[in-house]
Design an enzyme around this catalytic site. Structure first.
Site, PDB file in Angstrom:
ATOM      1  N   GLY A 153       0.860  -1.181   0.000  1.00  0.00           N
ATOM      2  CA  GLY A 153       0.000   0.000   0.000  1.00  0.00           C
ATOM      3  C   GLY A 153       0.892   1.225   0.000  1.00  0.00           C
ATOM      4  CB  ALA A 154       2.498   3.114  -2.587  1.00  0.00           C
ATOM      5  NE  ARG A 195     -18.774   3.978   6.008  1.00  0.00           N
ATOM      6  CZ  ARG A 195     -19.232   4.204   7.225  1.00  0.00           C
ATOM      7  NH1 ARG A 195     -18.415   4.219   8.247  1.00  0.00           N
ATOM      8  NH2 ARG A 195     -20.497   4.438   7.418  1.00  0.00           N
ATOM      9  NE  ARG A 253     -18.777   2.239  11.232  1.00  0.00           N
ATOM     10  CZ  ARG A 253     -17.699   2.987  11.428  1.00  0.00           C
ATOM     11  NH1 ARG A 253     -16.504   2.467  11.291  1.00  0.00           N
ATOM     12  NH2 ARG A 253     -17.797   4.251  11.759  1.00  0.00           N
ATOM     13  CG  ASN A 285     -10.398  -2.293   3.543  1.00  0.00           C
ATOM     14  OD1 ASN A 285     -10.146  -2.043   2.363  1.00  0.00           O
ATOM     15  ND2 ASN A 285     -10.506  -1.347   4.450  1.00  0.00           N
ATOM     16  CB  THR A 297      -5.729  -2.762   6.260  1.00  0.00           C
ATOM     17  OG1 THR A 297      -4.582  -2.604   5.443  1.00  0.00           O
ATOM     18  CG2 THR A 297      -6.986  -2.489   5.437  1.00  0.00           C
ATOM     19  CG  ASN A 298      -8.727   0.960  10.693  1.00  0.00           C
ATOM     20  OD1 ASN A 298      -8.457   0.321  11.707  1.00  0.00           O
ATOM     21  ND2 ASN A 298      -8.446   2.239  10.542  1.00  0.00           N
ATOM     22  CG  HIS A 309      -7.992   1.344  16.196  1.00  0.00           C
ATOM     23  ND1 HIS A 309      -7.419   2.295  16.987  1.00  0.00           N
ATOM     24  CD2 HIS A 309      -7.794   1.751  14.924  1.00  0.00           C
ATOM     25  CE1 HIS A 309      -6.900   3.242  16.218  1.00  0.00           C
ATOM     26  NE2 HIS A 309      -7.120   2.928  14.977  1.00  0.00           N
TER      27      HIS A 309
HETATM   28  N1  APR Z   1      -2.843  -4.309  -3.473  1.00  0.00           N
HETATM   29  C1  APR Z   1      -1.960  -3.338  -3.171  1.00  0.00           C
HETATM   30  N2  APR Z   1      -2.341  -2.102  -2.808  1.00  0.00           N
HETATM   31  C2  APR Z   1      -3.647  -1.838  -2.748  1.00  0.00           C
HETATM   32  C3  APR Z   1      -4.622  -2.816  -3.027  1.00  0.00           C
HETATM   33  C4  APR Z   1      -4.182  -4.112  -3.409  1.00  0.00           C
HETATM   34  N3  APR Z   1      -5.021  -5.081  -3.696  1.00  0.00           N
HETATM   35  N4  APR Z   1      -5.846  -2.252  -2.885  1.00  0.00           N
HETATM   36  C5  APR Z   1      -5.645  -0.982  -2.514  1.00  0.00           C
HETATM   37  N5  APR Z   1      -4.320  -0.721  -2.434  1.00  0.00           N
HETATM   38  C6  APR Z   1      -3.642   0.535  -2.118  1.00  0.00           C
HETATM   39  C7  APR Z   1      -4.291   1.741  -2.772  1.00  0.00           C
HETATM   40  O1  APR Z   1      -3.966   1.801  -4.154  1.00  0.00           O
HETATM   41  C8  APR Z   1      -3.704   2.870  -1.963  1.00  0.00           C
HETATM   42  O2  APR Z   1      -2.507   3.379  -2.518  1.00  0.00           O
HETATM   43  O3  APR Z   1      -3.714   0.831  -0.736  1.00  0.00           O
HETATM   44  C9  APR Z   1      -3.388   2.221  -0.597  1.00  0.00           C
HETATM   45  C10 APR Z   1      -4.219   2.793   0.545  1.00  0.00           C
HETATM   46  O4  APR Z   1      -3.811   4.102   0.728  1.00  0.00           O
HETATM   47  P1  APR Z   1      -4.783   5.287   1.173  1.00  0.00           P
HETATM   48  O5  APR Z   1      -6.076   5.162   0.445  1.00  0.00           O
HETATM   49  O6  APR Z   1      -3.998   6.550   1.076  1.00  0.00           O
HETATM   50  O7  APR Z   1      -5.101   4.932   2.687  1.00  0.00           O
HETATM   51  P2  APR Z   1      -4.252   5.245   3.991  1.00  0.00           P
HETATM   52  O8  APR Z   1      -4.669   6.545   4.560  1.00  0.00           O
HETATM   53  O9  APR Z   1      -2.821   4.988   3.724  1.00  0.00           O
HETATM   54  O10 APR Z   1      -4.806   4.110   4.959  1.00  0.00           O
HETATM   55  C11 APR Z   1      -4.532   2.767   4.691  1.00  0.00           C
HETATM   56  O11 APR Z   1      -5.536   1.980   6.643  1.00  0.00           O
HETATM   57  O12 APR Z   1      -6.949   3.093   8.069  1.00  0.00           O
HETATM   58  C12 APR Z   1      -6.786   2.036   7.205  1.00  0.00           C
HETATM   59  O13 APR Z   1      -8.494   0.940   6.186  1.00  0.00           O
HETATM   60  C13 APR Z   1      -7.790   2.132   6.122  1.00  0.00           C
HETATM   61  O14 APR Z   1      -7.520   1.302   3.965  1.00  0.00           O
HETATM   62  C14 APR Z   1      -7.026   2.244   4.848  1.00  0.00           C
HETATM   63  C15 APR Z   1      -5.606   1.884   5.249  1.00  0.00           C
END
Ligand code: APR
Length: 311
Positions: free
Chosen positions: A11-12, A84, A90, A97, A121-122, A177
């Site tokens: 997740g970037a 979301r 939810r 997720n 991840t939440n 949490h």
């Molecule tokens: N494989 C790899 N990366 C993914 C996938 C996947 N299948 N699906 C989504 N992603 C990436 C998205 O492309 C995005 O870059 O996960 C990243 C999530 O980043 P943000 O939307 O910026 O979320 P962030 O604020 O970093 O929070 C991450 O934490 O609080 C939890 O559930 C919340 O999903 C959120 C996570």
């Protein structure tokens, strides 16, 4: 031969990218940032790598969409997920997720079979369970992040009220949490002095409430989720594992009878070291704390059963 540690951040997005940069800045090891979106991890990774000469770190940072590049990681950090969206319940988000976490953990652990997994991840309590199932790893090698962030917020507010350095304030929270978290005032100290002796009851109650809604406070200000303190929390957990620090941290750990609970991941104080969760620490609860913890466990069991993961 000595070698550098290798850390994969999945997740970037906001939290993943901030975590990757912190890990590089703190010289934890070589960092691989992976995302499903093409170009973003590559660009962000390269941008971070180019801060190396200025920040004077020797590690590499690589962005990719290919799990092959993550092979042999010592720690896998999972931040992949979806925010979301309007109209999404939810529970819709829970299923989305859970699928994402299951999928990314399966791919990552195939090529890093000896790693420790740290899940953000939440809802993290539920996603830790999903990650353990997807990996087939021992329960101790999967840890969820929630309490390090929650207790950092608690410590920040306590230190602010006392006008002292947060370094000297220790505090921890337990349970799920969210609104059900259990900040433990009785186990919170400033310079070794119980905070109950230093702050009036109503101030402490206000701080407990602010801690519980700490994520929402930032969301309402910024219209986006927090990520700086969450990323710092992840970096601290990664460090505790890589350097076998055996730190006592409030983390999401698997319970096998501790606190009267079985087969669940929930926030508890635990010793975190090279094997992941070295052991769960049991503290005594007051009747109110016990009731709050039970509620919080229930709020984790419900989504698990929605996902068909309860037994
Ligand atoms: N494989 C790899 N990366 C993914 C996938 C996947 N299948 N699906 C989504 N992603 C990436 C998205 O492309 C995005 O870059 O996960 C990243 C999530 O980043 P943000 O939307 O910026 O979320 P962030 O604020 O970093 O929070 C991450 O934490 O609080 C939890 O559930 C919340 O999903 C959120 C996570």
């Amino acid at each position: 031969m000595f070698r550098r540690y290798k850390i994969t951040v999945i997740g970037a997005g906001a939290t993943g990218a901030t975590t990757a940069h912190l890990l590089a800045l703190k010289e934890m090891g070589d960092v691989v940032l992976i995302d499903i979106v093409e170009g973003v991890p590559q660009g962000r990774g390269l941008d971070m790598f180019e801060s190396g000469p200025i920040e004077e770190f020797s590690n590499t940072v690589l962005g990719t969409n290919d799990y092959a590049a993550t092979a042999g990681s010592d720690v896998i950090v999972v931040t992949a997920g979806m925010p979301r969206k309007p109209g999404m319940s939810r529970n819709d988000l829970l299923k989305i997720n859970a699928d994402i976490v299951h999928n990314v953990v399966q791919q990552a652990t195939k090529v890093s079979p000896d790693a420790v997994i740290v899940v953000l991840t939440n809802p993290a309590d539920v996603m830790a369970y999903v990650a353990q199932k997807a990996s087939g790893f021992g329960y101790e090698r999967v840890i969820g992040q929630a309490g390090v962030l929650d207790s950092a917020r608690f410590r920040t507010f306590l230190a602010e009220a006392l006008a002292v350095s947060p370094r000297d304030v220790s505090a921890f929270v337990m349970g799920g949490h969210g609104d059900d978290m259990v900040p433990l005032v009785r186990y919170s100290y400033a310079g070794g002095i119980p905070v109950e002796k230093l702050l009036p009851q109503e101030t402490l109650e206000a701080i407990v409430q602010r801690t519980r809604t700490g994520g929402g406070e930032i969301l309402s200000l910024e219209k986006a989720s927090a990520y700086y303190a969450p990323a710092s929390s992840l970096a601290a957990m990664v460090k505790a594992v890589l350097f076998d620090e055996r730190r006592i941290l409030p983390v999401i750990a698997y319970l096998r009878g501790e606190y009267g609970q079985e087969d669940i991941y929930v926030g508890v104080p635990a010793v975190v070291g090279g094997n992941g969760i070295e052991r769960v620490l049991e503290v005594e609860f007051s009747p109110e704390e016990a009731a709050a913890f039970k509620r919080s466990v229930q709020s984790v069991r419900e989504p698990l059963s929605l996902l068909g993961l309860d037994q």
